[in-house]
Each structure stands twice: as structure tokens, then as C-alpha cells.
Design an enzyme around this catalytic site. Sequence first.
Site, PDB file in Angstrom:
ATOM      1  CG  LEU A 153      43.847  38.324  53.653  1.00 47.04           C
ATOM      2  CD1 LEU A 153      44.501  39.043  52.496  1.00 47.04           C
ATOM      3  CD2 LEU A 153      44.677  38.494  54.904  1.00 47.04           C
ATOM      4  CE  LYS A 205      37.762  42.025  43.896  1.00 47.99           C
ATOM      5  NZ  LYS A 205      37.923  43.443  43.622  1.00 47.99           N
ATOM      6  CG  ASP A 228      33.058  51.905  45.592  1.00 47.45           C
ATOM      7  OD1 ASP A 228      32.567  52.730  46.398  1.00 47.45           O
ATOM      8  OD2 ASP A 228      32.996  50.686  45.758  1.00 47.45           O
TER       9      ASP A 228
END
Length: 837
Positions: free
Chosen positions: A520, A545, A642
Site C-alpha cells: 500500500l 505494517k 506526529d
Amino acid sequence: MASTEHSFARLIVFSFLLYIVKPSTSLETIGPGQSIRDGDTIVSTGQSYELGFFSAGGGSARRYLGIWYKRVSTGTVVWVANRETPLFDRSGVLSITDQGDLLLINSTNNVLWSSNGATQARNPFAQLLETGNLVVKDRNDNNSETVVWQSFDYPSDTFLPEMRVGKDFVTGKETHISSWKNFDDPAIGDYTYGIDPRGFPQLVVKNGNTTRFRLGSFNGIRYTGTPRMNQNQVYGYEFVLNDREVYYTVHLRNTSVPTRLVVSASAAAQRLVWIDKTQSWAVYFSAYEDKCDNYGLCGVYATCNINNSPMCACLEGFKPRSVSDWALLDWSGGCVRSIPLDCGRGEGFVKHEGVKLPDTSHSWFNQSMTLKECQELCLKNCSCVGYANSDVRNGGSGCLLWFGDLIDIRQFTTAGQDIYIRVAAAYLDELKKKEKSRERKRVAIIVCSIISVVVASILVWILYIRKWRFSNRAKIVNTIEKLDHKKSRTEETKEDLELPMFDLTTIVSATDNFSSGNKLGEGGFGPVYKGILSDGQKLQEIAVKRLSNNSGQGLEEFKNEVALVSKLQHRNLVKMHGCCIEGDERMLIYEYMPKMSLDYIIFDQSKSRNLNSKARLNIIDGIARGLLYLHRDSRLPVVHRDLKASNVLLDSDMNPRISDFGIAQIFGGNQTEANTTRVVGTYGYMAPEYAGEGLYSPKSDIFSFGVLVLEIISGKRNRGFYSPSHRYNLLGHAWKLWMEDRIVELIDNALEYETCDLSEIKRRIHIGLLCVQERHEDRPHMAAVDKMLSGDNSLPQPTQPGFFTERGIPEVDYYYSPNHQEFASTNELTISIVDPR
Ligand SMILES: *[C@@H]1O[C@H](CO)[C@@H](O)[C@H](O)[C@H]1NC(C)=O
Ligand SMILES: *[C@@H]1O[C@H](CO)[C@@H](O)[C@H](O)[C@H]1NC(C)=O
Ligand SMILES: *[C@@H]1O[C@H](CO)[C@@H](O)[C@H](O)[C@H]1NC(C)=O
Ligand SMILES: *[C@@H]1O[C@H](CO)[C@@H](O)[C@H](O)[C@H]1NC(C)=O
Ligand SMILES: *[C@@H]1O[C@H](CO)[C@@H](O)[C@H](O)[C@H]1NC(C)=O
Ligand SMILES: *[C@@H]1O[C@H](CO)[C@@H](O)[C@H](O)[C@H]1NC(C)=O
């Protein structure tokens, strides 16, 4: 044919008026033989203004003839006829003579005031116009009307749209606004607002003969001293300058917003106030917004910068006249040249950017010259001390030269202008030498730092490899153990760590052995794959991930993320299904987000078209809810650190989910800020105190949230934002538009056909600006943001955003003149050096 009908109609109306004069108390016009007494009024055709008698102040016996807003209940007076000669009873009568003079007489037939038109009108009549202007018109034989006198030529303390403030060079008549003596006495007071016609005309507020505030000269866009007083949807300014006259006027673009400018008599700070009436009178602009607005506060050859302490500083090449006074913050003596001018060869100019141009009362101008011609002309005349463009539109044109001392300069963050100030040849030489040695130093520093960075990274690399070999293995094992031995924990931790572990083989088959077709994207810590888990009959899409093997940094983040996300559950946070730890492989398994991340959509012109304003508001509000949960409502308050567009994922219904908790931190209950020596985050989203000093707190997330809001609404990235007209980033751009009352221009063009949510969108922008304020103390907490998003209460005014320019504006650019040029340019400074000798 038409015209006969017209005049016939007019005649009827007129005689009808004559007929009703006696019993009425409210007229539209008066002609010779007619009059109004105390109690009668004249009303403008649209019922906006009314002329009649009033008492100033509470219960005073003094009566005045004046004009006020008819629709405003407080009876705001905008004009007074007999300012100096009040009536002491209710016997006043206003009439008009056969020649067209207006007369105000008292019961003993003394003339207390007259329009003194000395007109030779033949069929005069007085009328109150919809603009608030009382005019005497003459109807001539042709049945056309000419204005022979108007109250707009004799203003009181109020400037109304269409009024002109200026000077007629033919008759020498000056028109200015003058304050009342005090709040209950309309006699002429000390303060005036008008044009100073000397040199290049400028608008000034004076007390007697003393200038108190300069709105400055007109540069084609605005008055140079008042960035806030700008063209906007309600007002348009016009400045006219020719051989016969100079004047300034305002055109009301939206007549449903009554607007006035008042020169107030009160000793309070605001002596010049633009006011508009939407619900109540609201101050739109006011002079003396800060100390730097005081005329000449810093003396000659000095600039005032309200963000500095002390505010005053000498210009480049100048030093305080009296160092001791200067140190005691008495700046009135101003500054003197460090090297005096001698009008010799080689003199040049230093360029100052973004300033309020100095007093132009001793200036000269030519509106058709170029900047280059302007510079040459200034250099030729020994008493010329500086030059600038007189008009800033289209890259600048026209020439303004200053003679005599420069005074009343201030540094602006937006909307300032460039000026070139003359300095001696010897001073230029000094500058050049300094610049050369600075250049040498800079090169030396760069070389040294490259070498040390290389050496340091080699050392770190060696140390790291060793550490990783011997200790980090153990840590991985530790993590696995912690995750596996959940049964031996207390109830709470047990619940916390209810995170399924996946077999590597399951993940390998789900992602088709991490095939490139399933990839992805590439996150900060490794690639992300799409996968399909088959759980008996049910198929489930997942995102995997995969921490890249050689990312040592990623390990800490991985553990952090597992620990945190397993404890966090909210519909605006991304949901984790589990993790996989086997050998060197470390993976996080998330629910799959079919719409990818926000940055993928909002910054793409074609994709963002499908994101209407409703969807954008929903995304903003969703992120806010997610963040509120993180900061306040989760069991462990968390600072994300973040937050950015690529870390906001969108589910199939376009609901936002905050993701990527790799560097998130748990934040102790009473802790207000924490410090870190390792600043990780994304430039463009980081709050100034975090990027600069490593201080993070929920307020640094608020900053990132504000950036995100502005990005979502504008469809533009904060970092890398480009505008041909300035060099700010998106924050600076938004701030500039906000200050100029043009904030709607920030909204993404893709939304241009939608107007229904405009107020909602403007509210989000406002909130966004509150969140990106420079000082973290000024930014609201997430709970307050949440209230602001849902309520319709009024919001505070934002102050300047942090980091609104990426490069930082060098305060002074150096500029040398005139003939041949060589350019030396660095990232920070552009220098053109010329040596005519
Ligand atoms: C009318 O005005 C004159 C001049 O100001 C003044 O002397 C006189 O007393 C006034 N009359 C009344 C009745 O106030
Ligand atoms: C009547 O109108 C004509 C043309 O419009 C003009 O030239 C003339 O001066 C006008 N007469 C008066 C008395 O204003
Ligand atoms: C202001 O200036 C005018 C003309 O220069 C002068 O006549 C007047 O006396 C001055 N007023 C004050 C209060 O200094
Ligand atoms: C004028 O202002 C009023 C009140 O603020 C507003 O409702 C109206 O839409 C405005 N009209 C235009 C044409 O901008
Ligand atoms: C202004 O400058 C133009 C171009 O240099 C020149 O032609 C013109 O004569 C100047 N006007 C005045 C009043 O000096
Ligand atoms: C310099 O400019 C001033 C002001 O315009 C003028 O009075 C003077 O004559 C000029 N001097 C020269 C040498 O052109």
C-alpha cells in the site's frame, strides 16, 4: 414624451409636499418659505438618516441641529450644524433663503448658524440624502439639479462613506474630521483626522498642530501605516491625487452595514475608530493599536517593532544619539549616522523590508518613474536620504524621495513596504568587508559541520551495531514475553494487553508473501501491505505494517505503538487487530482503510473535488474528537506528537482515524509540558516550542491540529506552500488573509460552488488560527476546541501564528548602487555589490 411625464410626476410630488408642510413633523425636503422647528425632522428617502434638533449629553439644555441614524436606537449623531453656537431653548428654526442659504435662528431672530453658501441659486431646496449628506440643490430651467452646498464638505467628528477628506489645491480648502470637545459638547475639539498635503499626501491624526498617528500615504492597495484598514467586502477605499485636488473617500460595498469612522474626543486611547453596525456597533479598526502607532516614538532614523524588547532600534548604519537615554528607554533623541554622509562618490543604499514608510511630509514624488530612475535621482541630490516605490501594485512603480530626517518607521510582519536608505561610501565598504568575512566563516562552519556529522554518524553507527547485537535482542524477547504472559498480570493489565498475536505464516499467506501488488505504501518505519485474513467463512481486510529489518529506530517506536494502541479505543483512532513478532519480523496488523490517508486525497486536485465541505467539516470534527480522547478521555492521556495529514486515515464512510502512534507519549496527569532532547516529528506540523526547544505538551498537538485544519480547508500543504505575492507558508498566508479580512480566499477552489456552509467553514478557519498561535499558552485546549466546534458562541481573536514563514524574513537586506553589479547570493541573503570607483 418620457421626460414630460417625468417632470409632471415630479411637480405633483412637489406640490403634494407643499400641501402637507404645515401639519407634518417629518419632511423629505424644505424649500424657501418652509422651515423646520425643534421637534420637526427631515428624513432621507430610505429612512436611514434624520435631521433635527437634539440635546448633547445627558439632560443638557443646549440644543443642536444635527443628523443622526434614524434606525439606530441610540441616536448616534453623525453631524452637527451649530457646533459652537448652541441654542438654549427649544425655539430654534431652520429655514432656507431664496438664494439657497440654510439659516438657523433663535427666538430673537439671531442667526446662530448659516451654511454660508453665498450661492446664487434660483430654485433652491434642501434635502437629506441616503448617505447622510444634507445638500442644498438648485433646480434650474432645464429641470436638472445641481448641488450648491453639502454638509459633507463641513464634517463633524464622523466620517461617513462617500465623504471626502482632503484638500482642494485651487481654493485651498481643507476638509478634515474634528473631534468634539468632549462627549457632551460638540464644539470643535483638539483631535483631527485629515490629509497632510505636504510632500506625498498622507492621512494623519493630529492633536492641535502635533501629529499623533500617521495612517500614512496610499500605496495603491492600502494606507502604509495601517495594514488592517484594508479593502474588503464592506468598504472600498479610493485615493485621488491630481493637480486640482487630493482626497480620500470610502465606498460602501454593502449598504446594509452602516459604517462610520469617528474621531473620538475622549482621552482614552482610541481616538480614531472605524465602526460598523451589524448587531451592535463593532469596532473594525482603531488607531493606536499598540505603542508603535505613536508618531515618532523611536525618534529619527529608528524603527519600532512591537514584537521586540526594547521596541526601538536604530536603522542599519545608525547609532543612538544618546546612548544613555537610549538605555533608559527614552528614544526621543533618535539615532545618528555611524558614518556621516559627505555626498562623495560611492554612496549607496541599504534596503529595509516590510516597514511602514517614514513621514512623507518632506518628500517628493513622481508617479510615473521606475525604481531605478528613482534611485539615480536620489543619488544625484545630496539632500535626498532615501527612496521607495510610491505604488506597490504590479511589482511596484512610481518614485518617492525623502529629504530631511526620516521619522516614524515601524517594522510590520505583514503588508509592510521596502525602502532604500542612503548610507556613506565608507559604511558600504565596512558592510562589504563584514559580508566577506561572514561568507568565509559560513563556508568554514559548513565544512566543519559536515566533517563532524560524518565522524559522529560513523561513531554512532559502530556503537549502535554493537548495542543492537548484544542488548536489543533481549528486549525483543522481553516484549514477546510481556505480551504472552498476560494471564499472570492484574485485571487491568490483562485487559490492556488483550491484543491477539498472529502467526507469521498467517500474515505471509494473507499478504501473498508480501507481494508488491499488495504493497500500500511506505511508512516512516517500513512498508505497509494490504492483506486478507480468511477466518473460516468470513474474509477480513487488514493492513500490515512491517517494520523494516534495518530500522533500529523503528523498534522503540514499534513497542511504543503496541503498548499504546492496545490501550486506546476510539472510533476516530485507527483500530489495531494485533501484532506479529517472530524472529526478526515485527509487524502491526490494523484494520484496512479503503480510502487511504488524508494527504492522498486533500492535496490532490482531482481527488479533493469529491471532498465537499460537509465531508471536510466531518473530517476536522472527527480528528478533534480523536484528539480530545487522546488528551483527556483515554485512561492514559497521550500526546501524539506526529499528527499530520498522512497519519489521518479515512474509512469507507470518510470518517477520519488518527494513526501512527510510533512517537506518541503518555503524559502524566498534572504534567503541563515535557522536554525531550530528541525532537521527532514532521516539519510544517511541529509547534515552535517543540521544534525549537524540544518542549512538547498537548498544546503541540493542538498546533499540528490547527495546521491540519487549515490544510483541509485550503487543500494546500503548509510546508511548500507557494504564493507569488509573499513568502509565507500556509499559516502566514492564512494570517495575512485574516488580517486583511479576506479569509474566504483561503477556502479550496474545489469548494467554490458551495456556499451553504460558509459560516461553518469560516469558524473552522478561525479555530485553526487559534490553534496555531505562536505562544502555546494562547492556544486552546482540546476540550475548548471541542466546545468551539460545536457551539456558536463567539471566538477570541487569534494572535500571530508560529512559524508563519519557513525561511524567516531577514530584517534587513543590503543593497548597493549604482552602475555595474555583481551578485553574490546565499540561501539567506541576496546581495548585489557595486563599486563605482
Ligand atoms: C439668540 O442668540 C443670540 C446670539 O447668540 C443671543 O444673544 C440671544 O440671547 C439668543 N436668544 C435667546 C432667546 O436665547
Ligand atoms: C440646460 O441644459 C443644457 C444641456 O444639457 C446646458 O448646456 C445648459 O447649461 C443648461 N442650462 C442651465 C441653466 O443649466
Ligand atoms: C498651529 O499652527 C498654526 C499655523 O502654523 C498657528 O497659527 C497656530 O498658532 C498653531 N497652534 C498651536 C496650538 O500651536
Ligand atoms: C451585506 O451584509 C449583510 C449583513 O452582514 C449580509 O446579510 C448580506 O448578505 C450582505 N450582502 C452582500 C451583497 O454582501
Ligand atoms: C516624472 O517622470 C517622468 C518619467 O521620468 C517624466 O517624463 C516626467 O516629466 C516626470 N514628472 C515630473 C513632474 O517630474
Ligand atoms: C535637491 O532636492 C531639493 C528638494 O526637492 C531641492 O530643493 C534641491 O534644489 C535639490 N538639489 C539639487 C542639487 O538638485
